[in-house]
Design a protein around this motif. Structure first.
Motif, PDB file in Angstrom:
ATOM      1  N   VAL A  20       0.838  -1.200   0.000  1.00  0.00           N
ATOM      2  CA  VAL A  20       0.000   0.000   0.000  1.00  0.00           C
ATOM      3  C   VAL A  20       0.874   1.251   0.000  1.00  0.00           C
ATOM      4  CG1 VAL A  20      -1.811   1.263   1.212  1.00  0.00           C
ATOM      5  CG2 VAL A  20      -1.831  -1.237   1.212  1.00  0.00           C
ATOM      6  N   LYS A  21       1.942   1.227   0.780  1.00  0.00           N
ATOM      7  CA  LYS A  21       2.827   2.389   0.855  1.00  0.00           C
ATOM      8  C   LYS A  21       3.474   2.688  -0.492  1.00  0.00           C
ATOM      9  CE  LYS A  21       4.170   2.537   5.729  1.00  0.00           C
ATOM     10  NZ  LYS A  21       5.322   2.592   6.656  1.00  0.00           N
ATOM     11  N   GLU A  22       3.890   1.645  -1.199  1.00  0.00           N
ATOM     12  CA  GLU A  22       4.486   1.863  -2.520  1.00  0.00           C
ATOM     13  C   GLU A  22       3.505   2.582  -3.442  1.00  0.00           C
ATOM     14  OE1 GLU A  22       7.623  -1.915  -2.887  1.00  0.00           O
ATOM     15  OE2 GLU A  22       5.866  -1.798  -4.198  1.00  0.00           O
ATOM     16  N   GLU A  23       2.268   2.121  -3.442  1.00  0.00           N
ATOM     17  CA  GLU A  23       1.266   2.756  -4.302  1.00  0.00           C
ATOM     18  C   GLU A  23       1.020   4.198  -3.878  1.00  0.00           C
ATOM     19  OE1 GLU A  23      -0.832   3.145  -7.525  1.00  0.00           O
ATOM     20  OE2 GLU A  23       0.060   1.210  -7.013  1.00  0.00           O
ATOM     21  N   ALA A  24       0.960   4.448  -2.581  1.00  0.00           N
ATOM     22  CA  ALA A  24       0.733   5.810  -2.090  1.00  0.00           C
ATOM     23  C   ALA A  24       1.894   6.726  -2.458  1.00  0.00           C
ATOM     24  CB  ALA A  24       0.525   5.793  -0.576  1.00  0.00           C
ATOM     25  N   MET A  25       3.117   6.222  -2.388  1.00  0.00           N
ATOM     26  CA  MET A  25       4.274   7.046  -2.741  1.00  0.00           C
ATOM     27  C   MET A  25       4.289   7.373  -4.230  1.00  0.00           C
ATOM     28  SD  MET A  25       7.411   5.693  -0.323  1.00  0.00           S
ATOM     29  CE  MET A  25       7.169   3.930  -0.587  1.00  0.00           C
ATOM     30  N   VAL A  26       3.915   6.408  -5.056  1.00  0.00           N
ATOM     31  CA  VAL A  26       3.855   6.662  -6.499  1.00  0.00           C
ATOM     32  C   VAL A  26       2.809   7.729  -6.809  1.00  0.00           C
ATOM     33  CG1 VAL A  26       3.222   5.650  -8.717  1.00  0.00           C
ATOM     34  CG2 VAL A  26       4.731   4.403  -7.176  1.00  0.00           C
ATOM     35  N   ILE A  27       1.645   7.621  -6.183  1.00  0.00           N
ATOM     36  CA  ILE A  27       0.583   8.611  -6.399  1.00  0.00           C
ATOM     37  C   ILE A  27       1.026   9.982  -5.894  1.00  0.00           C
ATOM     38  CG2 ILE A  27      -1.779   9.254  -5.762  1.00  0.00           C
ATOM     39  CD1 ILE A  27      -2.351   6.210  -5.590  1.00  0.00           C
ATOM     40  N   ALA A  28       1.714  10.009  -4.753  1.00  0.00           N
ATOM     41  CA  ALA A  28       2.210  11.280  -4.217  1.00  0.00           C
ATOM     42  C   ALA A  28       3.171  11.941  -5.195  1.00  0.00           C
ATOM     43  CB  ALA A  28       2.889  11.046  -2.872  1.00  0.00           C
ATOM     44  N   LEU A  29       4.052  11.149  -5.776  1.00  0.00           N
ATOM     45  CA  LEU A  29       4.994  11.692  -6.760  1.00  0.00           C
ATOM     46  C   LEU A  29       4.271  12.156  -8.018  1.00  0.00           C
ATOM     47  CD1 LEU A  29       7.822   9.019  -6.403  1.00  0.00           C
ATOM     48  CD2 LEU A  29       8.114  11.472  -6.010  1.00  0.00           C
ATOM     49  N   GLU A  30       3.430  11.284  -8.544  1.00  0.00           N
ATOM     50  CA  GLU A  30       2.810  11.523  -9.843  1.00  0.00           C
ATOM     51  C   GLU A  30       1.802  12.662  -9.822  1.00  0.00           C
ATOM     52  OE1 GLU A  30       1.543   8.339 -13.074  1.00  0.00           O
ATOM     53  OE2 GLU A  30       0.105   8.416 -11.428  1.00  0.00           O
ATOM     54  N   ARG A  31       1.043  12.770  -8.745  1.00  0.00           N
ATOM     55  CA  ARG A  31      -0.077  13.712  -8.726  1.00  0.00           C
ATOM     56  C   ARG A  31       0.198  14.986  -7.945  1.00  0.00           C
ATOM     57  NH1 ARG A  31      -5.337  11.060  -9.961  1.00  0.00           N
ATOM     58  NH2 ARG A  31      -4.809   9.038 -10.829  1.00  0.00           N
ATOM     59  N   TYR A  32       1.201  14.988  -7.102  1.00  0.00           N
ATOM     60  CA  TYR A  32       1.412  16.157  -6.251  1.00  0.00           C
ATOM     61  C   TYR A  32       2.830  16.721  -6.321  1.00  0.00           C
ATOM     62  CZ  TYR A  32      -2.993  14.431  -4.388  1.00  0.00           C
ATOM     63  OH  TYR A  32      -4.281  13.992  -4.273  1.00  0.00           O
ATOM     64  N   LEU A  33       3.848  15.884  -6.109  1.00  0.00           N
ATOM     65  CA  LEU A  33       5.211  16.404  -6.006  1.00  0.00           C
ATOM     66  C   LEU A  33       5.813  16.750  -7.364  1.00  0.00           C
ATOM     67  CD1 LEU A  33       6.586  14.017  -3.228  1.00  0.00           C
ATOM     68  CD2 LEU A  33       6.030  16.447  -2.997  1.00  0.00           C
ATOM     69  N   ILE A  34       5.713  15.855  -8.328  1.00  0.00           N
ATOM     70  CA  ILE A  34       6.299  16.121  -9.645  1.00  0.00           C
ATOM     71  C   ILE A  34       5.577  17.261 -10.364  1.00  0.00           C
ATOM     72  CG2 ILE A  34       6.763  15.130 -11.919  1.00  0.00           C
ATOM     73  CD1 ILE A  34       7.264  12.446 -10.509  1.00  0.00           C
ATOM     74  N   PRO A  35       4.233  17.335 -10.318  1.00  0.00           N
ATOM     75  CA  PRO A  35       3.558  18.498 -10.919  1.00  0.00           C
ATOM     76  C   PRO A  35       3.706  19.775 -10.098  1.00  0.00           C
ATOM     77  CG  PRO A  35       2.076  16.606 -10.752  1.00  0.00           C
ATOM     78  CD  PRO A  35       3.265  16.313  -9.899  1.00  0.00           C
ATOM     79  N   ARG A  36       4.364  19.658  -8.920  1.00  0.00           N
ATOM     80  CA  ARG A  36       4.593  20.792  -8.021  1.00  0.00           C
ATOM     81  C   ARG A  36       3.288  21.388  -7.505  1.00  0.00           C
ATOM     82  NH1 ARG A  36       9.726  23.772 -11.052  1.00  0.00           N
ATOM     83  NH2 ARG A  36      11.310  22.359 -10.230  1.00  0.00           N
ATOM     84  N   ILE A  37       2.308  20.535  -7.342  1.00  0.00           N
ATOM     85  CA  ILE A  37       1.083  20.954  -6.678  1.00  0.00           C
ATOM     86  C   ILE A  37       1.350  21.124  -5.191  1.00  0.00           C
ATOM     87  CG2 ILE A  37      -1.233  20.140  -6.038  1.00  0.00           C
ATOM     88  CD1 ILE A  37      -1.312  18.848  -8.846  1.00  0.00           C
ATOM     89  N   SER A  38       2.247  20.303  -4.671  1.00  0.00           N
ATOM     90  CA  SER A  38       2.662  20.413  -3.276  1.00  0.00           C
ATOM     91  C   SER A  38       4.171  20.236  -3.206  1.00  0.00           C
ATOM     92  CB  SER A  38       1.961  19.349  -2.425  1.00  0.00           C
ATOM     93  OG  SER A  38       2.502  19.315  -1.115  1.00  0.00           O
ATOM     94  N   GLU A  39       4.798  20.981  -2.305  1.00  0.00           N
ATOM     95  CA  GLU A  39       6.232  20.839  -2.072  1.00  0.00           C
ATOM     96  C   GLU A  39       6.503  20.029  -0.806  1.00  0.00           C
ATOM     97  OE1 GLU A  39       8.534  21.856  -4.098  1.00  0.00           O
ATOM     98  OE2 GLU A  39       7.261  22.967  -5.491  1.00  0.00           O
TER      99      GLU A  39
END
Length: 636
Positions: free
Chosen positions: A328-347
């Motif tokens: 579950v953590k792996e999936e959550a980290m991928v989503i965090a990267l893909e949807r928030y951190l890489i698009p710079r929606i959140s720092e």
């Protein structure tokens, strides 16, 4: 999802509607199956049981129509209290709710209430009405309610709650009233109710924290750290209440994760799941490789067919507990990267991870995987990898490529006029920043100034503004707006001079872009073209290829002639139509984050009907402007 209807805005009208219901009940005699007092549920009830529970915001009650009538009459007759913003709301297929506030006239103390009405005689899920009332309500009663009969099952979760609390002795008085007791629902009922709506993203973080606190208070999950947390073993009657409550909530709020289809290839699934605001830099599976705990991402061990998105529950159950958590953590980290951190929606990587985990528990997964994440949330909520270096490395190595826009070639006559104007055109390089910008809000602004070739003291300025305000609170919705302003340059100088101290109170200090939310405000003759778009997927995510009618709300388009400002330039054959085309040709505007999706659908539909010509190709905004300006007739 359904759209609720407000039946009444004041206590007098609400009492009339409740009287209709009470009269139907009296025909069959007093009900013997219901409870003597309303039942208090929610955080207020939990706080009554345990003082360390968080501070509640309101009083959540389950009450009969007669009890609700008594409540209203007691407030009206008290002389010391009054109602604020009281409403009777009908949720088609769901039922009735009485919401509002009760204020002490002497101390200003306020108690908000949310009362769910319940009856075993009257079907409150269906109301027949001839009109939709507004605040200028009619005195005429226009509502009809039907009795339950054998063909209309009267089972509801609210009735079950009353039945489960029938013999409960715990009571509390509603504040501001001298004698209005309420039964306090026991902890096991409160835990079950919280379980029934934790799948929805609204207030998820509050709900998941409440759920696990209630489970601790109820004595559930007193297990060691190497044993999984599980849903409690409940009585059959409580389990039935939960299932019924979930179905009722799905009618009102939609089914979270209903759009998920795992019976497709990985690429099809990930493309379908791609959030509207996320443009991918690297494939989803490549991100899994960057956050894996072992030699390979754990999700791969859950598939019989690696080309499909489908994962098997039996393979997941064969994993040890820590590996399940890591999956579950792996999936959550991928989503965090893909949807928030890489698009710079959140720092913030912790915030991004928690938002991603919330999506897993609500709308991005369903079934056994989602339930495991919810049950074990306390052991999943801490991020144990550093995601920021991964995000920064991807941002540096894989910059997003801008899509090339279609090159529009005007006809020779138009091109000749454009070439004549071009030497007298200069690009505006800087603008005042937008004020009061909320999180995730984006605004783009470009402009040109055209000086008259006949008189250097005369010029017009054209400014294009686009905005996007997405909301990422687990659910997905957004508002876009666009405007084309063409006005004499001197008028723009006057607007800038008027900014003064009040400009900080406006979103746009230049007073150029109108506010939009379902309708435009502050429109003037300078707004040659404005477009407003809103999308609301509720609990689901959506994409640019989704049907317009499914998630996209109706557009709002306004158009005005540009002839007046075109004539000011004293350029032969330059009309307002050509000036608008020229502005679009120079600035090539587009709305960020796929906000033009419904406009494209609409224009293509008009083209298919022959109402807009396919050739010659024009800028998308020009099609809309021309069509609206000429009352639904495109003039070539």
């Amino acid at each position: 999802m359904i759209k609720p209807q407000i039946l009444a805005y004041n206590s007098k009208k609400i009492l009339k509607i409740l009287t209709i219901i009470n009269n139907i009940v009296k025909v069959d005699g007093e009900s013997t199956s219901l409870i003597k007092y309303p039942v208090l549920i929610g955080s207020r009830a939990a706080k009554w049981h345990v003082s360390s529970f968080r501070e509640p915001n309101d009083w959540d009650l389950v009450a009969t129509p007669s009890q609700s009538t008594l409540f209203i009459n007691k407030v009206r007759m008290s002389g010391a209290s009054c109602f604020e913003n009281i409403k009777l709301i009908h949720y088609p297929g769901g039922g009735l709710k009485l919401v509002g506030g009760c204020i002490n006239l002497f101390t200003s103390e306020k108690s908000n209430f949310d009362i769910e009405l319940v009856s075993d005689k009257v079907d409150l899920r269906n109301v027949k009405s001839n009109v939709t009332l507004n605040k200028e309500e009619s005195d005429k009663d226009n509502y009809e309610f039907e009795r339950f009969n054998d063909a209309r099952p009267k089972i509801s979760s609210a009735l079950m709650i009353l039945d489960l609390c029938r013999n409960i002795k715990d009571k509390v008085m509603f504040p501001l009233l001298s004698n209005f007791p309420c039964i306090v629902a026991p902890l096991k009922i409160l835990e079950a109710l919280k379980t029934s709506h934790v799948h929805w993203p609204t207030n998820f973080h509050k709900n998941i924290a409440d759920l696990h606190f209630l489970r601790i208070l109820s004595g559930y999950n007193n297990v060691s750290m190497n044993q999984p947390l599980c849903s409690p073993q409940r009585d059959e009657s409580i389990e039935l209440m939960i299932k019924t409550r979930i179905k009722e909530t799905e009618i009102i709020r939609g089914k979270p994760g209903a759009h998920i289809n795992l019976n497709m290839t990985n690429e099809e699934f990930l493309d379908h799941e791609d959030n509207l605001f996320v443009r991918k830099r690297v494939p989803h599976d490549d991100l899994h490789e960057l956050v894996k705990y072992g030699d390979y991402p754990i999700y791969k061990s859950l598939k019989d067919d690696q080309s499909k998105a489908w994962t098997k529950k039996s393979l997941f159950e064969n994993l040890d507990y820590q590996t399940k958590l890591n999956c579950v953590k792996e999936e959550a980290m991928v989503i965090a990267l893909e949807r928030y951190l890489i698009p710079r929606i959140s720092e913030n990587q912790e915030t991004s991870y928690n938002m991603a985990l919330a999506r897993i528990c609500t709308t991005l997964t369903r079934g056994w995987f989602r339930q495991f994440a919810i049950d074990n949330y306390p052991r999943l909520s801490n991020l144990d990898k550093d995601l920021l270096p991964i995000a920064h490395d991807i941002i540096d190595k894989f910059p997003i490529k801008r899509k090339k826009s279609d090159v529009l070639v005007p006809d020779p006559e138009t091109r000749a006029i454009f070439e004549f104007i071009r030497p007298y055109t200069e690009t505006i390089s800087s603008f005042d920043r937008f004020h009061n910008i909320k999180r995730h809000f984006s605004a783009n602004r470009t402009g040109i100034k055209i000086t008259s070739p006949v008189n250097n003291d005369i010029s017009v300025t054209a400014i294009v503004t686009t905005t996007c305000f997405p909301r990422y609170n687990c659910g997905t919705n957004a508002v876009w707006s666009a405007s084309v302003v063409i006005l004499p340059s001197k008028d723009l100088e006057i607007l800038n001079d008027k900014k003064g101290n009040n400009s900080d109170e406006k979103l746009d200090p230049s007073n150029l872009h109108p506010r939009y939310y379902n309708r435009f405000s502050e429109l003037t003759s300078k707004h040659i073209f404005v477009l407003g778009v809103k999308a609301d997927a509720g609990n689901d995510s959506w994409g640019p290829d989704d049907p317009v009618g499914e998630f996209w709300n109706p557009m709002r388009i306004e158009a005005k002639s540009a002839d007046y400002v075109a004539n000011m330039l004293q350029i032969p054959d330059l009309t307002g139509d050509l000036l608008f085309k020229y502005v679009l040709s120079c600035l090539q505007p587009t709305i960020q984050d796929n906000g033009e999706t419904p406009l494209k659908h609409w224009v293509n539909e008009l083209k298919s009907k022959g109402e807009i010509p396919i050739e010659p190709k024009q800028h998308l905004w020009y099609y809309a402007w021309n069509y609206i300006l000429n009352d639904g007739k495109f003039i070539s």
